[in-house]
Design an enzyme around this catalytic site. Structure first.
Site, short mmCIF file in Angstrom:
data_model
loop_
_atom_site.label_atom_id
_atom_site.label_comp_id
_atom_site.label_asym_id
_atom_site.label_seq_id
_atom_site.Cartn_x
_atom_site.Cartn_y
_atom_site.Cartn_z
CB ILE A 1 1.09 4.09 4.73
CG1 ILE A 1 0.25 5.36 4.59
CG2 ILE A 1 1.90 4.14 6.03
CD1 ILE A 1 1.04 6.64 4.61
CE LYS B 1 -4.57 2.40 5.04
NZ LYS B 1 -4.35 1.12 4.35
N GLY C 1 0.82 -1.21 0.00
CA GLY C 1 0.00 0.00 0.00
C GLY C 1 0.85 1.26 0.00
NE ARG D 1 -17.39 11.21 -0.22
CZ ARG D 1 -16.12 10.85 -0.47
NH1 ARG D 1 -15.84 10.11 -1.52
NH2 ARG D 1 -15.16 11.22 0.35
CE LYS E 1 -11.53 10.02 6.51
NZ LYS E 1 -10.23 10.75 6.45
#
Length: 537
Positions: free
Chosen positions: A206, A288, A204, A460, A330
């Site tokens: 990161i 994510k 990914g 959203r 988040k």
């Protein structure tokens, strides 16, 4: 000496000082002949070319980087460029001449200097410039309609070399730079060197950057663990190519091992740990995408909660002392399933650290520029298609980081970790998404509202206007690195029956009503305030 006793030569009348002076003068003439060519060459370089067809440039930044850029241009590596001078906010440099070029004044004088000297291009030679300063310069240059190029930021110049061949156009990442967080490279290297390190989600955005930066510390082995074979293959090949070409260092001898695995498969994780015996874990694997997980809440729970639980239990079983969980802003007062599952993952980690005395910690940060699913990628596609750019709300704001910045934080947290902490980067002020969109339109050489329209839709599912960095009650303080904060009392909020509640949660399957799933999550994290029930029922 010999000359004095010679019958043929009689130098009694010549003093010794003549011979000494002759030697000194001779050496001076020889040295002058050797250095004259270099001196004339240097003098010639400082003479501004008179090629009328060349592009007249100003160099922003009269520091080491700016001087090196000027030197390279004067050597003729860019024959079509005519350096006119420098601008710099350092008052002590004003009116100085550097490499034959004057420091003409501060950056705020750029508009008038551009007109006065018929400038066609600006070169920004300040690798450590903040995003705020980069936005200021870019706005001036956009209004003056001059081309702008920059040296990469300090995170990109990892080898410490500044070369004009690295000049490139300004990227959106440049406009959002944070003040550089100086890492404790020596301390990090000592902790990683000769260790076996496992990175989950290594393919990914990161994970792959962690792999790149960890490799410079010469670990014994790096285990690339991921579910997607293509992304793991790509990062493995990249690393092998760099090692083969000795791009990192000729002293790197790390073994690179790729493991295709699903972190939800605990049996396979046990076998992997038993086979490779990792000593340090960086856990980046997670789902994510907020809207996508809103539509697939059970998969979010399975991967982000159950997968994290499996990885931590495997680490405890095999005696791993160092574990870093990559979390998200988040996870703070979550309003979506992704954030809620990341918060539960934090609690699992905190419980493990508290119970076992291990150095397990989490790192929270905001949106990462350049990551998969980044709003920057979405905006770029919309600009390439001719617009419009769609934004959910005119007031929506987010914290932003570049991938190298995020990874520096992860590695620094690893070095600072004592166990049971949540680390957070002080990311300054959040950025309005609409301002980000406008900057991207301008960087593309287009005009907002003329070439590319911006349209607002609606928030959203699971989305909120502002992200937060700390949950209610968390006490945070500065660490020895002034841009890294720590929530030291994060472990105070672990529910007593956490293990039982999580076991019940991960037994839920798709036959269970989603409202029951959310209620179970809320029993674990009461601050979960889900705002999109309707789309699930």
């Amino acid at each position: 000496g010999i000359l004095r006793i010679s019958d043929f030569w009689s130098f009694d009348v010549i003093p010794y000082s003549i011979a000494i002076l002759d030697a000194i003068i001779t050496m001076m003439f020889i040295s002058a002949s050797r250095f004259s060519i270099r001196l004339f060459e240097r003098a010639a370089q400082r003479i501004t070319p008179t090629n009328e067809n060349g592009v007249r440039i100003l160099i922003v930044g009269a520091g080491a980087a700016g001087v090196m850029v000027a030197t390279e241009i004067q050597k003729g590596t860019r024959e079509n460029l005519i350096p006119v001078g420098f601008v710099d906010d350092d008052i002590s440099k004003h009116n100085l001449r550097i490499r034959g070029l004057s420091v003409l004044g501060p950056i705020e004088k750029l508009p008038e200097l551009i007109i006065e000297h018929s400038i066609k291009k600006i070169i920004i030679a300040m690798p450590t410039a903040s995003g705020e300063l980069m936005r200021k310069i870019n706005q001036i240059c956009s209004q003056a309609v001059v081309q702008t190029q920059t040296l990469p930021g300090i995170y990109e110049i990892l080898d410490g070399k500044i070369n004009i061949n690295k000049l490139r156009n300004i990227h959106i990442e440049d406009l959002l730079r944070r003040e550089t967080v100086k890492p404790d490279d020596i301390g990090i290297t000592k902790l990683l060197e000769n260790k076996t390190i496992l990175i989950s989600g290594a393919g990914g955005s990161i994970g792959s950057e962690i792999v790149r930066q960890v490799l410079t510390s010469n670990p014994s082995k790096i285990i690339l663990l991921g579910h997607g074979e293509n992304s793991i293959f790509e990062i493995e090949q990249e690393l092998r190519d760099k090692l083969f070409r000795e791009e990192i260092s000729e002293n790197i001898s790390s073994k690179i091992l790729s493991v295709i695995a699903d972190i939800k498969d605990k049996t396979f994780l046990y076998r992997t740990f038993e086979k490779y015996k990792p000593e340090i874990i960086f856990h980046t694997a997670a789902h994510k995408h907020v809207p996508l997980m809103e539509l697939n809440p059970f998969e979010a729970v399975n991967n982000n909660v159950w997968g994290t639980k499996n990885l931590i239990e495997s680490s405890i079983k095999f005696g791993i002392k160092k574990f870093i969980l990559v979390s998200s802003d988040k996870a703070v007062n979550p309003t979506n399933i992704m954030g809620a599952t990341k918060r539960i993952a934090e609690l699992i980690m905190l419980k493990a650290a508290k119970t076992n005395g291990t150095e397990y910690s989490a790192v929270r940060f905001g949106n990462v520029l350049g990551s998969r699913g980044s709003v920057v990628h979405t905006f770029q596609k919309q600009i390439n298609a001719g617009g419009p750019i769609t934004i959910t709300h005119p007031e929506i704001m987010r914290y932003f980081m570049t991938i190298p910045e995020a990874v520096q934080l992860v590695l620094q947290a690893f070095a600072l970790s004592k166990g049971g902490e949540v680390f957070v980067l002080d990311m300054g002020l959040p950025i309005k998404i609409v301002d980000l969109a406008k900057d991207m339109i301008r960087l593309a050489g287009l005009k907002v509202g003329v070439d590319i329209e911006i349209k607002f839709t609606s928030l959203r599912p699971g989305e909120k206007l502002f992200e937060e960095l700390f949950t209610a009650g968390e006490k945070y303080e500065k660490t020895e690195h002034n841009k890294i904060l720590i929530a030291k009392n994060a472990s105070d909020y672990i529910p007593e029956n956490l293990d039982t509640m999580i076991d019940e949660l991960i037994t839920f399957d798709h036959t269970v009503n989603t409202s029951d799933l959310f209620n179970k999550i809320r029993s674990i994290i009461p601050e979960f305030n889900h705002n999109s029930f309707l789309i699930h029922n």
